[in-house]
Scaffold this motif. Structure first.
Motif, PDB file in Angstrom:
ATOM      1  N   THR A 156       0.846  -1.243   0.050  1.00 13.93           N
ATOM      2  CA  THR A 156      -0.038   0.015   0.096  1.00 13.93           C
ATOM      3  C   THR A 156       0.876   1.356   0.049  1.00 13.93           C
ATOM      4  O   THR A 156       0.310   2.206  -0.337  1.00 13.93           O
ATOM      5  CB  THR A 156      -0.943   0.037   1.379  1.00 13.93           C
ATOM      6  OG1 THR A 156      -0.044  -0.178   2.535  1.00 13.93           O
ATOM      7  CG2 THR A 156      -2.004  -1.065   1.015  1.00 13.93           C
ATOM      8  N   GLY A 157       1.924   1.234   0.413  1.00 18.84           N
ATOM      9  CA  GLY A 157       2.912   2.420   0.395  1.00 18.84           C
ATOM     10  C   GLY A 157       2.726   3.232   1.579  1.00 18.84           C
ATOM     11  O   GLY A 157       1.813   2.974   2.542  1.00 18.84           O
ATOM     12  N   ILE A 158       3.070   4.383   1.501  1.00 24.56           N
ATOM     13  CA  ILE A 158       3.051   5.291   2.767  1.00 24.56           C
ATOM     14  C   ILE A 158       2.727   6.970   2.066  1.00 24.56           C
ATOM     15  O   ILE A 158       3.459   7.220   1.099  1.00 24.56           O
ATOM     16  CB  ILE A 158       4.391   5.528   3.562  1.00 24.56           C
ATOM     17  CG1 ILE A 158       4.608   4.275   4.179  1.00 24.56           C
ATOM     18  CG2 ILE A 158       4.062   6.507   4.597  1.00 24.56           C
ATOM     19  CD1 ILE A 158       6.212   4.080   4.686  1.00 24.56           C
ATOM     20  N   VAL A 215      17.895   1.002  16.728  1.00 22.73           N
ATOM     21  CA  VAL A 215      19.087   1.010  15.549  1.00 22.73           C
ATOM     22  C   VAL A 215      20.005   2.123  16.087  1.00 22.73           C
ATOM     23  O   VAL A 215      21.188   2.093  15.980  1.00 22.73           O
ATOM     24  CB  VAL A 215      18.428   1.416  14.267  1.00 22.73           C
ATOM     25  CG1 VAL A 215      19.580   1.710  13.252  1.00 22.73           C
ATOM     26  CG2 VAL A 215      17.752  -0.036  13.848  1.00 22.73           C
ATOM     27  N   GLU A 216      19.501   3.367  16.520  1.00 26.18           N
ATOM     28  CA  GLU A 216      20.281   4.450  16.818  1.00 26.18           C
ATOM     29  C   GLU A 216      21.347   4.095  17.906  1.00 26.18           C
ATOM     30  O   GLU A 216      22.330   4.594  18.193  1.00 26.18           O
ATOM     31  CB  GLU A 216      19.483   5.791  17.088  1.00 26.18           C
ATOM     32  CG  GLU A 216      18.789   6.291  15.750  1.00 26.18           C
ATOM     33  CD  GLU A 216      17.859   7.352  16.122  1.00 26.18           C
ATOM     34  OE1 GLU A 216      17.396   7.753  17.263  1.00 26.18           O
ATOM     35  OE2 GLU A 216      17.615   8.041  15.020  1.00 26.18           O
ATOM     36  N   LEU A 217      20.638   3.324  18.993  1.00 22.93           N
ATOM     37  CA  LEU A 217      21.589   3.000  20.058  1.00 22.93           C
ATOM     38  C   LEU A 217      22.670   2.040  19.611  1.00 22.93           C
ATOM     39  O   LEU A 217      23.730   1.998  20.230  1.00 22.93           O
ATOM     40  CB  LEU A 217      20.663   2.200  21.159  1.00 22.93           C
ATOM     41  CG  LEU A 217      19.518   2.986  22.053  1.00 22.93           C
ATOM     42  CD1 LEU A 217      18.803   1.951  22.725  1.00 22.93           C
ATOM     43  CD2 LEU A 217      20.375   3.972  22.820  1.00 22.93           C
ATOM     44  N   HIS A 218      22.440   1.694  18.444  1.00 23.37           N
ATOM     45  CA  HIS A 218      23.745   0.800  17.809  1.00 23.37           C
ATOM     46  C   HIS A 218      24.591   1.666  16.778  1.00 23.37           C
ATOM     47  O   HIS A 218      25.452   1.004  16.203  1.00 23.37           O
ATOM     48  CB  HIS A 218      23.139  -0.391  16.897  1.00 23.37           C
ATOM     49  CG  HIS A 218      22.740  -1.574  17.860  1.00 23.37           C
ATOM     50  ND1 HIS A 218      21.300  -1.540  18.358  1.00 23.37           N
ATOM     51  CD2 HIS A 218      22.945  -2.756  18.218  1.00 23.37           C
ATOM     52  CE1 HIS A 218      21.097  -2.750  19.051  1.00 23.37           C
ATOM     53  NE2 HIS A 218      22.230  -3.325  18.992  1.00 23.37           N
ATOM     54  N   ASP A 219      24.485   3.123  17.142  1.00 19.95           N
ATOM     55  CA  ASP A 219      25.080   4.009  16.186  1.00 19.95           C
ATOM     56  C   ASP A 219      24.825   3.682  14.706  1.00 19.95           C
ATOM     57  O   ASP A 219      25.697   3.947  13.745  1.00 19.95           O
ATOM     58  CB  ASP A 219      26.636   3.606  16.350  1.00 19.95           C
ATOM     59  CG  ASP A 219      27.213   3.796  17.669  1.00 19.95           C
ATOM     60  OD1 ASP A 219      26.715   4.752  18.574  1.00 19.95           O
ATOM     61  OD2 ASP A 219      27.794   2.988  18.253  1.00 19.95           O
ATOM     62  N   GLY A 220      23.694   3.365  14.654  1.00 22.84           N
ATOM     63  CA  GLY A 220      23.436   2.912  13.174  1.00 22.84           C
ATOM     64  C   GLY A 220      22.068   4.082  12.769  1.00 22.84           C
ATOM     65  O   GLY A 220      21.676   4.966  13.427  1.00 22.84           O
ATOM     66  N   THR A 221      21.542   3.892  11.381  1.00 22.55           N
ATOM     67  CA  THR A 221      20.319   4.552  11.129  1.00 22.55           C
ATOM     68  C   THR A 221      19.323   3.823  10.559  1.00 22.55           C
ATOM     69  O   THR A 221      19.462   2.645   9.988  1.00 22.55           O
ATOM     70  CB  THR A 221      20.733   5.728  10.187  1.00 22.55           C
ATOM     71  OG1 THR A 221      21.215   5.365   8.944  1.00 22.55           O
ATOM     72  CG2 THR A 221      21.878   6.602  10.651  1.00 22.55           C
ATOM     73  N   LEU A 222      18.081   4.083  10.731  1.00 18.03           N
ATOM     74  CA  LEU A 222      16.728   3.521  10.044  1.00 18.03           C
ATOM     75  C   LEU A 222      15.970   4.595   9.214  1.00 18.03           C
ATOM     76  O   LEU A 222      15.616   5.505   9.973  1.00 18.03           O
ATOM     77  CB  LEU A 222      15.965   2.902  11.040  1.00 18.03           C
ATOM     78  CG  LEU A 222      14.814   2.331  10.710  1.00 18.03           C
ATOM     79  CD1 LEU A 222      14.732   1.291   9.452  1.00 18.03           C
ATOM     80  CD2 LEU A 222      14.073   1.866  11.767  1.00 18.03           C
ATOM     81  N   THR A 223      15.868   4.431   7.859  1.00 18.49           N
ATOM     82  CA  THR A 223      15.304   5.519   7.216  1.00 18.49           C
ATOM     83  C   THR A 223      13.993   4.722   6.494  1.00 18.49           C
ATOM     84  O   THR A 223      13.929   3.547   6.255  1.00 18.49           O
ATOM     85  CB  THR A 223      16.042   6.211   6.216  1.00 18.49           C
ATOM     86  OG1 THR A 223      16.756   5.107   5.395  1.00 18.49           O
ATOM     87  CG2 THR A 223      17.237   7.135   6.817  1.00 18.49           C
ATOM     88  N   ALA A 224      12.973   5.450   5.947  1.00 23.56           N
ATOM     89  CA  ALA A 224      11.743   4.926   5.273  1.00 23.56           C
ATOM     90  C   ALA A 224      11.817   5.754   3.937  1.00 23.56           C
ATOM     91  O   ALA A 224      11.900   7.100   3.933  1.00 23.56           O
ATOM     92  CB  ALA A 224      10.742   5.081   6.068  1.00 23.56           C
ATOM     93  N   ALA A 225      11.398   4.939   2.812  1.00 23.47           N
ATOM     94  CA  ALA A 225      11.034   5.650   1.511  1.00 23.47           C
ATOM     95  C   ALA A 225      10.129   5.000   1.136  1.00 23.47           C
ATOM     96  O   ALA A 225       9.639   3.677   1.183  1.00 23.47           O
ATOM     97  CB  ALA A 225      12.352   5.741   0.752  1.00 23.47           C
ATOM     98  N   SER A 226       9.110   5.925   0.435  1.00 22.86           N
ATOM     99  CA  SER A 226       8.028   5.351  -0.545  1.00 22.86           C
ATOM    100  C   SER A 226       7.587   6.509  -1.493  1.00 22.86           C
ATOM    101  O   SER A 226       7.697   7.858  -1.189  1.00 22.86           O
ATOM    102  CB  SER A 226       6.805   5.206   0.539  1.00 22.86           C
ATOM    103  OG  SER A 226       5.600   4.886  -0.216  1.00 22.86           O
ATOM    104  N   GLU A 227       7.142   6.027  -2.502  1.00 22.76           N
ATOM    105  CA  GLU A 227       6.581   7.012  -3.685  1.00 22.76           C
ATOM    106  C   GLU A 227       5.325   7.386  -3.382  1.00 22.76           C
ATOM    107  O   GLU A 227       4.664   8.241  -4.438  1.00 22.76           O
ATOM    108  CB  GLU A 227       7.025   6.127  -5.188  1.00 22.76           C
ATOM    109  CG  GLU A 227       8.316   5.765  -5.475  1.00 22.76           C
ATOM    110  CD  GLU A 227       9.176   7.214  -5.560  1.00 22.76           C
ATOM    111  OE1 GLU A 227       8.755   8.278  -5.954  1.00 22.76           O
ATOM    112  OE2 GLU A 227      10.203   7.328  -5.069  1.00 22.76           O
ATOM    113  N   GLY A 228       4.545   6.892  -2.659  1.00 23.31           N
ATOM    114  CA  GLY A 228       3.147   7.378  -2.180  1.00 23.31           C
ATOM    115  C   GLY A 228       2.341   6.213  -1.970  1.00 23.31           C
ATOM    116  O   GLY A 228       2.879   4.981  -1.946  1.00 23.31           O
ATOM    117  N   GLU A 229       1.184   6.308  -1.983  1.00 25.80           N
ATOM    118  CA  GLU A 229      -0.030   5.206  -1.746  1.00 25.80           C
ATOM    119  C   GLU A 229      -0.054   4.369  -2.992  1.00 25.80           C
ATOM    120  O   GLU A 229       0.116   4.621  -4.046  1.00 25.80           O
ATOM    121  CB  GLU A 229      -1.357   5.806  -1.411  1.00 25.80           C
ATOM    122  CG  GLU A 229      -1.421   6.357  -0.139  1.00 25.80           C
ATOM    123  CD  GLU A 229      -2.878   6.884   0.331  1.00 25.80           C
ATOM    124  OE1 GLU A 229      -3.567   6.464  -0.602  1.00 25.80           O
ATOM    125  OE2 GLU A 229      -3.203   7.427   1.348  1.00 25.80           O
ATOM    126  N   GLY A 230       0.122   2.809  -2.765  1.00 23.80           N
ATOM    127  CA  GLY A 230       0.135   1.807  -3.645  1.00 23.80           C
ATOM    128  C   GLY A 230       1.554   1.577  -4.303  1.00 23.80           C
ATOM    129  O   GLY A 230       1.354   0.973  -5.145  1.00 23.80           O
TER     130      GLY A 230
END
Length: 599
Positions: A397-399, A436-451
């Motif tokens: 469904t996307g974001i 993830v940040e406590l592990h000195d890392g990063t978590l990111t999200a990406a989506s082109e939109g709904e669907g």
């Protein structure tokens, strides 16, 4: 002197005027002669040898010079006296200002006013009102109703009054002179200072010093008010946090307790009749596991807000972590969504395995909620120099673009239908990012939109070591141990004991600490599984008593309390392991095997 003044007037922008006292002249003719000199121009000047021709005029001029010199001498003495007074004024002001600067609370402030400020201005009676409270009194008999008095003093106008003029509101202060001095900050009255003196008047310099000190005191009162407010706010927040933690701990305990026998019952059913009611058991286990995750997420939110999540980091094989996380997620997912995994071998990361699996399970389950059996989920990982990148991708469904910037905020979710088939509390992603940040890392999200599906990317530092998972120790298997299970929940105790018996162990059950201790004296166990909240003798006390036996058993806590302080308390009591209800039978067996191996 006249010629000298005329020369100064030619060189400097001065204006000189004559000044004399009529009483200094001997007679009217002398006054008239001197006036002739003064009235003819704007300043005094000489007219040749006038003294020889007119002695009386010379006397008048000399008298004027003498008068001017006397006046100048008096002026200089007064100026020097004022300078000395100003220096003393400045010294006192600096000393009191320094003392006030060290006062950060209302009580500190009251002590400084009575011990430093009042003596500096020779006040024998002191009262200080701040925020409706009578903070300090000295030399005054305290009225019975101090709160009402403080309220009245907050509204008494500024005044300096001698004893005969004192109003009823301040007559009780006493003394020959009473000053009511409002403390003002930004045009608001924030307090009142009362000063009582044993003399009826103060000099102008003394009044000026009092005014300067009141201005400094007003600034200090405002600073102390801000400090007191911040302290009160912090204490309220800490009390609320403590109450919240206590509530969440109790909530976790009360929710886990009924889940424990449910999970044990399904596992016991699987041991007794592995081919029967398979779907029904799977449904129950999945629902119980989902409930456990919700409880854990709620408790993790509390830890994240306080910033007290701790990690047990160790070099871990990323492929094994992802495989275990996917397997765990499959057990919770209601729909059998295909998951494609592409992970190179020998990618080692320095992480807390349990916490990182929690992150990966959250991401996989989140992706499964957004996709279907046809689209599937992709999980892959690759090395990028000194870092490792893990990608969880779905084609569902996307974001929405409006939600994407806030997707990692607490309790934020995408659009759902009224029946909320996807469920969740909106805390999984924030928890994942924090871990993830406590592990000195990063978590990111990406989506082109709904669907258009969504992609979540984890970046972690790569473990810089040649050691591989092939070199990690694996505990040996041991079975057939003498085990005592102690729990006041009879269903939970019986089910766990039955399951352990089916695994080949010799198990006895007790429902309270006293009975368990008596049993241990007659039938020494090798392993003791103890609930904490036991009647009479609690689990901590029972663990300590079991530790005194000649053949001390390994003690494992099985409790509904799982906060860090609960685990720390269990370690202090002597427990060798700690499980949070509902406990998985496989975890219990693994702990028994590990303890037996270490023995």
């Amino acid at each position: 002197i006249e010629r000298w003044w005329n020369k100064q007037l030619e060189e400097l922008p001065l204006e000189v005027h004559c000044g004399y006292r009529v009483a200094s002249f001997d007679d009217a003719s002398s006054i008239s002669d001197f006036r002739t000199v003064c009235d003819s121009h704007g300043h005094v000047f000489a007219r040749g040898q006038i003294g020889a021709q007119n002695p009386s005029r010379l006397a008048a001029e000399l008298q004027q010079v003498s008068s001017i010199l006397e006046s100048e001498s008096a002026r200089r003495v007064a100026a020097e006296t004022a300078a000395v007074g100003s220096r003393e004024h400045l010294i006192i002001l600096q000393r009191i200002t320094s003392a006030l600067g060290e006062a950060v609370t209302f009580d500190n402030l009251g002590a400084t006013v009575t011990a430093e400020l009042a003596p500096a201005v020779d006040a024998t009676r002191v009262g200080l009102v701040i925020a409706g409270q009578l903070i300090a009194l000295r030399g005054i008999e305290t009225p019975d109703d101090t709160s009402s008095l403080a309220h009245v003093l907050e509204h008494v106008p500024a005044q300096w009054s001698v004893r005969s003029e004192l109003s009823q509101e301040i007559a009780w202060v006493g003394g020959e002179l009473v000053a009511v001095l409002p403390l003002v900050f930004a045009h608001d009255r924030i307090g009142t200072l009362l000063l009582g003196f044993e003399r009826p008047a103060l000099s102008i310099a003394e009044r000026a010093l009092v005014d300067d000190l009141v201005r400094q005191l007003s600034l200090t009162v405002e600073r102390a008010r801000v400090y007191e407010q911040a302290t009160a706010d912090r204490q309220r927040a800490e009390s609320a946090s403590a109450a919240r933690d206590q509530f969440l701990a109790m909530l976790g305990h009360e929710l886990r307790n009924p889940l424990s026998p449910m999970l044990s019952a399904t596992q016991l059913m699987a041991l007794r009749a592995p081919d029967q009611l398979v779907k029904e058991r799977a449904t129950i286990e999945r629902s119980v596991t989902h409930m456990i995750r919700l409880v854990d997420d709620l408790l993790d939110v509390s830890h994240i807000v306080r910033g007290d999540i701790t990690l047990a980091r160790e070099p871990s094989d990323l492929a094994a972590l992802i495989a275990a996380a996917v397997e765990t997620a499959r057990g919770v997912m209601e729909e059998r969504v295909p998951i494609a995994i592409a992970i190179p071998q020998s990618l080692i990361v320095d992480v807390d395995p349990a916490r990182m699996q929690q992150v990966l399970v959250n991401l996989v389950i989140n992706a499964a909620k957004s996709t279907n059996e046809q689209d599937g989920i992709e999980v892959d990982a690759r090395a990028h120099g000194e870092s490792v990148e893990i990608v969880v991708r779905d084609h569902g469904t996307g974001i929405d673009a409006a939600v994407l910037p806030h997707i990692f905020d607490l309790f934020v979710q995408g659009k759902q239908r009224v029946h909320r088939t996807k469920g969740g509390l909106g805390v999984g992603l924030p928890i994942a990012r924090s871990i993830v940040e406590l592990h000195d890392g990063t978590l990111t999200a990406a989506s082109e939109g709904e669907g258009c599906g969504s992609t979540f990317t984890i970046r972690l530092p790569r473990w810089q070591s040649e050691r591989t998972t092939d070199q990690m120790d694996v505990p040996a298997v041991a079975t057939g141990r003498r085990i005592i299970v102690v729990d006041d929940n009879e269903d939970a105790a019986w089910l766990l004991a039955e399951a352990l018996r089916l695994l080949g162990h010799d198990v006895r059950v007790a429902y309270d600490g006293i009975t368990a201790l008596e049993l241990a004296n007659t039938w020494p166990p090798e392993i003791a599984l103890l609930d904490i909240g036991l009647p009479g003798m609690n689990g901590f006390e029972l663990c300590r008593e079991l530790g005194k036996l000649s053949s001390r058993p390994y003690c494992i806590a099985v409790s509904g309390y799982g906060q860090p302080k609960d685990r720390a308390q269990a370690r202090e009591a002597g427990f060798d392991a700690h499980f949070v209800k509902p406990v998985d039978l496989r975890d219990v067996q693994a702990a028994i095997e590990a303890l037996s191996t270490s023995n």
